[in-house]
Design an enzyme around this catalytic site. Structure first.
Site, PDB file in Angstrom:
ATOM      1  N   HIS A 135       3.800  -2.346   3.034  1.00 37.18           N
ATOM      2  CA  HIS A 135       3.869  -1.004   2.453  1.00 37.18           C
ATOM      3  C   HIS A 135       5.212  -0.818   1.772  1.00 37.18           C
ATOM      4  CE1 HIS A 135       0.948  -0.828   5.745  1.00 37.18           C
ATOM      5  NE2 HIS A 135       0.362   0.149   5.094  1.00 37.18           N
TER       6      HIS A 135
ATOM      7  N   ASP B 119       0.818  -1.212   0.000  1.00 32.04           N
ATOM      8  CA  ASP B 119       0.000   0.000   0.000  1.00 32.04           C
ATOM      9  C   ASP B 119       0.854   1.266   0.000  1.00 32.04           C
ATOM     10  OD1 ASP B 119      -2.067  -1.774   0.279  1.00 32.04           O
ATOM     11  OD2 ASP B 119      -2.913  -0.853   2.079  1.00 32.04           O
TER      12      ASP B 119
END
Length: 236
Positions: free
Chosen positions: A185, A40
């Site tokens: 991430h 993400d």
């Protein structure tokens, strides 16, 4: 010319049917199951570049949920993600929490992010992950209107937290199961290092990695627009 080739390659990859993993085991490496690595908040330029290098070296495809404001900073990185066959999903324009937004506000954000992705790399995403995993009926209705499935996760090692730096790998390896969606991430160097080690550890255990859409297909789940999915357990 380079951008034209990028768009052409991305369009071809998008139109091709997903290639499911070859799930053949062996005496030293029995097949255990498929899982999906997701990243993400990117793209993040050099950090995402190192991650892509690590994925390529291991023959792994992942799913990247991207933000518009990051695409504006690192358009070439998004193009590389598409060129190398990874799946691209939306993660909003500015990473604002959307569970209290109206349907119209959510739709405006989604369409803006969609436009930025499409104009940059020629891909029209089919997946959307709301920031923080927070969603509402208004959000799922807006996602349905845009033909997007809402993707959450089942394993979260909190790799964004520096305090968890040394426990990211063990957290994932301990909790992962066939059909898991792993949340990470591509914003931090330690996340890239951890992702590479996670892949190495799980591949040795017999897991194979694929994109979220491939994972759903492998386990017989149909991704419906507006549907919310956190994992895909094997069919009984």
């Amino acid at each position: 010319m380079k951008r034209c080739l990028t768009l052409l390659l991305a369009a071809v990859c998008f139109l091709q049917p997903f290639c499911l993993p070859v799930c053949a085991g062996g005496p030293d490496k029995p097949f255990k199951g498929c899982v999906a690595l997701t990243f993400d908040d990117g793209p993040s330029g050099p950090i995402t570049g190192k991650l892509l290098d690590a994925l390529a070296a291991r023959g792994v495809k992942a799913t990247f949920f991207v933000c518009s404001y990051r695409i504006e900073k690192f358009p070439d990185t998004l193009c590389r993600i598409a060129e190398e066959g990874h799946e691209i999903g939306l993660h909003s324009c500015c990473h604002s929490y959307m569970h209290k937004m109206s349907r119209e506000e959510v739709a405006e954000d989604i369409t803006g992010c969609m436009q930025n992705v499409s104009e940059c790399c020629g891909v029209r995403p089919r997946l959307f992950r709301p920031p923080g995993g927070l969603y509402s009926d208004a959000l799922t209705e807006a996602a349905k209107d845009e033909q997007l499935s809402v993707i959450l996760w089942s394993v979260d090692p909190c790799d964004w937290d520096p305090k968890n730096k040394n426990s990211i790998v063990s957290s994932v390896v301990r909790r992962v199961q066939p059909g898991s969606i792993i949340l990470m991430h591509d914003l931090y160097a330690h996340s890239v290092t951890a992702a590479a080690e996670i892949i190495d550890r799980l591949q040795k255990e017999g897991y194979q990695f694929c994109t979220v859409s491939e994972l759903a297909e492998f386990y017989g789940a149909e991704l419906e627009p507006g549907g919310v999915y956190g994992n895909f357990p094997p069919s009984s």
